[in-house]
Design an enzyme around this catalytic site. Structure first.
Site, PDB file in Angstrom:
ATOM      1  N   LYS A  35       0.837  -1.199   0.000  1.00 54.20           N
ATOM      2  CA  LYS A  35       0.000   0.000   0.000  1.00 54.20           C
ATOM      3  C   LYS A  35       0.876   1.255   0.000  1.00 54.20           C
ATOM      4  CE  LYS A  35      -0.421  -0.285   5.026  1.00 54.20           C
ATOM      5  NZ  LYS A  35      -1.273  -0.726   6.138  1.00 54.20           N
ATOM      6  N   TYR A 252      18.563  28.715  10.520  1.00 55.79           N
ATOM      7  CA  TYR A 252      17.393  29.421  11.063  1.00 55.79           C
ATOM      8  C   TYR A 252      17.260  29.181  12.564  1.00 55.79           C
ATOM      9  CZ  TYR A 252      15.654  30.094   6.293  1.00 55.79           C
ATOM     10  OH  TYR A 252      15.499  30.456   4.991  1.00 55.79           O
TER      11      TYR A 252
HETATM   12  C1  LIG Z   1      -0.485  -1.867   6.654  1.00 54.61           C
HETATM   13  C2  LIG Z   1      -1.113  -3.143   7.021  1.00 54.61           C
HETATM   14  C3  LIG Z   1      -0.319  -4.279   7.237  1.00 54.61           C
HETATM   15  C4  LIG Z   1       1.185  -4.233   7.208  1.00 54.61           C
HETATM   16  O1  LIG Z   1       1.656  -3.631   8.388  1.00 54.61           O
HETATM   17  P1  LIG Z   1       3.221  -3.529   8.699  1.00 54.61           P
HETATM   18  O2  LIG Z   1       3.293  -3.061  10.094  1.00 54.61           O
HETATM   19  O3  LIG Z   1       3.800  -2.555   7.734  1.00 54.61           O
HETATM   20  O4  LIG Z   1       3.759  -4.895   8.500  1.00 54.61           O
HETATM   21  C5  LIG Z   1      -0.969  -5.475   7.502  1.00 54.61           C
HETATM   22  N1  LIG Z   1      -2.317  -5.543   7.566  1.00 54.61           N
HETATM   23  C6  LIG Z   1      -3.112  -4.470   7.380  1.00 54.61           C
HETATM   24  C7  LIG Z   1      -4.590  -4.611   7.482  1.00 54.61           C
HETATM   25  C8  LIG Z   1      -2.535  -3.230   7.108  1.00 54.61           C
HETATM   26  O5  LIG Z   1      -3.314  -2.166   6.926  1.00 54.61           O
END
Ligand SMILES: *Cc1c(COP(=O)(O)O)cnc(C)c1O
Length: 370
Positions: A35, A252
């Protein structure tokens, strides 16, 4: 000449990390979670490294379609399911497996026009309190799903709230109690549970961040010794050098004051490139292969580093902002966030290079999945 900053993506590292996840959860099949455009790495860039995965999980439909267009024939899981009937049509057209977390989604699927039933993962809210059916209504939801002609196989899934700091049994117990006797493949584990909770591995695991070499806890020390490799290197060069007298300040807000005469390197990387502005003085950084520290405030296009440990460094010296020698989680921790966020936030203006995946190994990885 463009600014000397670039981000380099290492598909080989992703392949290696996927194998590490598979070894850690041996016996389970793997949804490789890609994702957010593969946590900022670019789905197309790392796609060849995923050949050994059993499925790909993501949540944007356009990303799912892109994965199919790349030639992926194995399952694709939509982690948040469908939001309207157009999504359902896309899911049907591309044979997506969809998560179902409420009755609205069940109704959308029930109304699907399809000859080929849609496979789903029925999601339980076992304590995270984001998405899913609560344990007491889960069985009834499963019965409704099973009675829906447009729904095919039904997997059972849940998501852990704190697999990274140890406690998952309270959720696991709820899940197991509420699914007792219900047939179907189970999918529970994120990266943290893949690494640290074998009792949650079950049929399918869902690692995300470890595929990219980052720590599920956000702390690099927690994954030391596991052998994960950084899938991303943010690199730049020094474009200026200043020599400060004692009591002079840099940048800054004048947040850093020299205690003694010192050389400061000016690096072509700032928060507009995705480097966190909150990274304080002391954040680790590597110049010419030598670890040193950020000093002063990060600005939009530049940041400044202490060149004391690297007296030979000067204009043109190579800088690693994060990668194999300084972990993204080290920078994240200093800045009060986690590697996930930094990887996802590298700015569009940063040019991208991609390592080539060695062909022979690529074929070996593919044949291993046949
Ligand atoms: C993002 C996600 C994962 C993966 O999580 P990580 O901590 O990056 O391994 C797994 N299951 C769901 C439903 C997610 O949204």
């Amino acid at each position: 000449m463009p600014r000397p900053i670039s981000v380099r993506i290492h598909p080989e590292a992703v392949r290696h990390n996927l194998q590490t996840a598979q070894q850690s959860a041996s016996g389970a099949r793997v949804w490789a979670v890609v994702k957010a455009n593969a946590y900022g790495h670019g789905i197309e860039r790392i796609y060849p490294a995923l050949a050994g995965a059993d499925g790909i999980a993501l949540l944007d439909l356009d990303e799912a379609v892109r994965v199919r267009q790349l030639g992926w024939t194995k399952p694709i899981l939509l982690l948040e399911g469908v939001f309207d009937s157009t999504d359902v049509a896309t899911a049907v057209a591309h044979r997506l497996t969809v998560s179902v977390h409420d009755d609205e989604q069940l109704a959308l699927l029930a109304a699907a026009r399809t000859q080929q039933p849609i496979d789903i993962n029925l999601k339980m809210n076992s304590g995270m309190n984001r998405l899913g059916y609560r344990p007491d209504v889960f069985r009834a939801a499963w019965e409704r799903a099973r009675a829906t002609p447009t729904i095919g196989t039904i997997g059972l899934m849940t998501h852990f709230a704190n697999a990274d700091d140890g406690a998952i049994d309270w959720q696991l117990d709820r899940f197991d109690a509420a699914t007792q006797g219900i047939p179907g493949e189970r999918s529970l584990s994120n990266s943290a549970a893949v690494l640290w909770h074998p009792n949650a591995h079950r049929d399918w695991v869902r690692p995300g961040t470890i595929l990219y070499g980052a720590s599920p806890t956000g702390a690099a020390r927690h994954i030391e010794g596991i052998g994960l490799r950084a899938a991303m290197t943010l690199a730049s060069r020094i474009i200026g050098v200043q020599t400060l007298a004692p009591q002079e300040t840099v940048g800054y807000g004048r947040t850093y004051e020299a205690e003694r005469p010192m050389r400061i390197g000016v690096v072509a990387c700032g928060y507009a490139d995705g480097y966190p502005r909150h990274a304080p003085t002391g954040t680790p950084i590597v110049v010419d292969g030598i670890r040193t520290r950020v000093v002063g405030r990060v600005s939009m296009d530049m940041l400044t580093v202490d060149l004391t440990p690297c007296p030979d460094a000067g204009i043109g010296s190579k800088v690693e902002l994060w990668g194999e020698n300084v972990k993204v989680d080290e920078v994240a921790e200093a800045a009060g966030t986690i590697g996930y966020e930094l990887m996802c936030a590298v700015a569009r203006r940063v040019p991208v290079d991609i390592d080539t995946l060695k062909a022979a190994q690529h074929e070996a990885a593919e044949s291993a999945t046949v």
